[in-house]
Motif scaffolding. Structure first.
Motif, PDB file in Angstrom:
ATOM      1  N   UNK A  52       6.722   1.872  10.869  1.00  0.00           N
ATOM      2  CA  UNK A  52       5.443   1.480  10.251  1.00  0.00           C
ATOM      3  C   UNK A  52       4.697   2.717   9.740  1.00  0.00           C
ATOM      4  N   UNK A  53       4.764   3.815  10.501  1.00  0.00           N
ATOM      5  CA  UNK A  53       4.140   5.058  10.047  1.00  0.00           C
ATOM      6  C   UNK A  53       4.774   5.513   8.729  1.00  0.00           C
ATOM      7  N   UNK A  54       6.092   5.474   8.662  1.00  0.00           N
ATOM      8  CA  UNK A  54       6.820   5.872   7.455  1.00  0.00           C
ATOM      9  C   UNK A  54       6.453   4.950   6.291  1.00  0.00           C
ATOM     10  N   UNK A  55       6.395   3.642   6.534  1.00  0.00           N
ATOM     11  CA  UNK A  55       6.021   2.674   5.493  1.00  0.00           C
ATOM     12  C   UNK A  55       4.611   2.946   4.977  1.00  0.00           C
ATOM     13  N   UNK A  56       3.709   3.328   5.874  1.00  0.00           N
ATOM     14  CA  UNK A  56       2.349   3.670   5.462  1.00  0.00           C
ATOM     15  C   UNK A  56       2.326   4.849   4.504  1.00  0.00           C
ATOM     16  N   UNK A  57       3.114   5.863   4.821  1.00  0.00           N
ATOM     17  CA  UNK A  57       3.216   7.019   3.927  1.00  0.00           C
ATOM     18  C   UNK A  57       3.775   6.616   2.570  1.00  0.00           C
ATOM     19  N   UNK A  58       4.808   5.783   2.587  1.00  0.00           N
ATOM     20  CA  UNK A  58       5.423   5.361   1.324  1.00  0.00           C
ATOM     21  C   UNK A  58       4.439   4.557   0.477  1.00  0.00           C
ATOM     22  N   UNK A  59       3.631   3.726   1.105  1.00  0.00           N
ATOM     23  CA  UNK A  59       2.689   2.874   0.376  1.00  0.00           C
ATOM     24  C   UNK A  59       1.435   3.629  -0.065  1.00  0.00           C
ATOM     25  N   UNK A  60       0.905   4.483   0.817  1.00  0.00           N
ATOM     26  CA  UNK A  60      -0.406   5.095   0.578  1.00  0.00           C
ATOM     27  C   UNK A  60      -0.356   6.570   0.188  1.00  0.00           C
ATOM     28  N   UNK A  61       0.747   7.249   0.506  1.00  0.00           N
ATOM     29  CA  UNK A  61       0.822   8.685   0.248  1.00  0.00           C
ATOM     30  C   UNK A  61       0.169   9.524   1.322  1.00  0.00           C
ATOM     31  N   UNK A  62      -0.258   8.876   2.396  1.00  0.00           N
ATOM     32  CA  UNK A  62      -0.823   9.548   3.572  1.00  0.00           C
ATOM     33  C   UNK A  62      -0.689   8.609   4.752  1.00  0.00           C
ATOM     34  N   UNK A  63      -1.058   9.086   5.928  1.00  0.00           N
ATOM     35  CA  UNK A  63      -0.989   8.245   7.117  1.00  0.00           C
ATOM     36  C   UNK A  63      -1.026   9.081   8.372  1.00  0.00           C
ATOM     37  N   UNK A  64      -0.330   8.620   9.388  1.00  0.00           N
ATOM     38  CA  UNK A  64      -0.236   9.361  10.646  1.00  0.00           C
ATOM     39  C   UNK A  64       0.848  10.426  10.500  1.00  0.00           C
ATOM     40  N   UNK A  65       0.488  11.644  10.817  1.00  0.00           N
ATOM     41  CA  UNK A  65       1.416  12.765  10.794  1.00  0.00           C
ATOM     42  C   UNK A  65       2.094  12.898  12.159  1.00  0.00           C
ATOM     43  N   UNK A  66       3.353  13.317  12.160  1.00  0.00           N
ATOM     44  CA  UNK A  66       3.976  13.775  13.395  1.00  0.00           C
ATOM     45  C   UNK A  66       3.433  15.172  13.646  1.00  0.00           C
ATOM     46  N   UNK A  67       2.946  15.403  14.856  1.00  0.00           N
ATOM     47  CA  UNK A  67       2.297  16.665  15.196  1.00  0.00           C
ATOM     48  C   UNK A  67       3.266  17.525  16.003  1.00  0.00           C
ATOM     49  N   UNK A  68       3.545  18.726  15.476  1.00  0.00           N
ATOM     50  CA  UNK A  68       4.573  19.612  16.027  1.00  0.00           C
ATOM     51  C   UNK A  68       3.946  20.964  16.388  1.00  0.00           C
TER      52      UNK A  68
END
Length: 178
Positions: A52-68
């Motif tokens: 779902x996080x990945x889908x959000x990025x694909x749809x919106x161009x932003x979203x929840x980042x994986x924090x490293x």
């Protein structure tokens, strides 16, 4: 896709392989106590969450980042932006019709608490939303009793605006307006 850097962290778009590193965080009752409906997630549910996080990025161009963490490339959690419909408090796409609120959300695994990582990462997400997305209002939704998250929100300039009903739980809505 956008990647953000701070002194100690890299915030990057999620990939499905992050599910393995995020599974212990989502399986920890202490971490999940104030997230969503408060229940832990299985490995499969964590994979769905990452999808779902990945889908959000694909749809919106932003979203929840994986924090490293930079020093050792450890995946610590997920921090970033979530779009909500404030009438239903369901997530929606940024292009959705009707009212929306943009939240700076932050969840890190317990081993990384108390070190300032949440404030550092959420600050980067806040600045990205304000400076690069042109947001004029951001929120933070915090379940009652989550004092640590309230402290992060206040450090980032958010102020308590009102209490809301979030699913079956009571929450505080903090807001930052420019």
């Amino acid at each position: 896709m956008t990647t953000l850097e701070t002194d100690r962290l890299v915030l990057r778009p999620p990939v499905l392989e992050d599910a393995g590193a995020l599974t212990p965080m989502y399986a920890d009752p202490e971490v999940m106590r104030y997230l969503g409906d408060g229940r832990t997630l299985t490995r499969e549910e964590t994979e769905r969450s990452v999808r779902r996080m990945i889908e959000g990025w694909e749809a919106d161009g932003f979203g929840l980042f994986t924090t490293v963490r930079k020093e050792d490339q450890t995946v610590m959690g997920r921090v970033g932006l979530i779009v909500w419909n404030p009438e239903t408090w369901q997530t929606v796409r940024a292009s959705a019709e009707g009212p929306t609120e943009l939240e700076v959300g932050y969840t890190l695994g317990k081993p990384y608490w108390g070190e300032g990582y949440a404030t550092e990462a959420a600050g980067a997400a806040r600045d990205f939303a304000l400076e690069r997305l042109g947001a004029h209002r951001l929120i933070a939704l915090i379940i009652h009793g989550n004092d640590a998250s309230e402290n992060v929100a206040r450090k980032l300039g958010f102020e308590h605006e009102r209490d809301i009903r979030f699913g079956h739980r009571d929450a505080k809505l903090f807001a930052l307006e420019t």
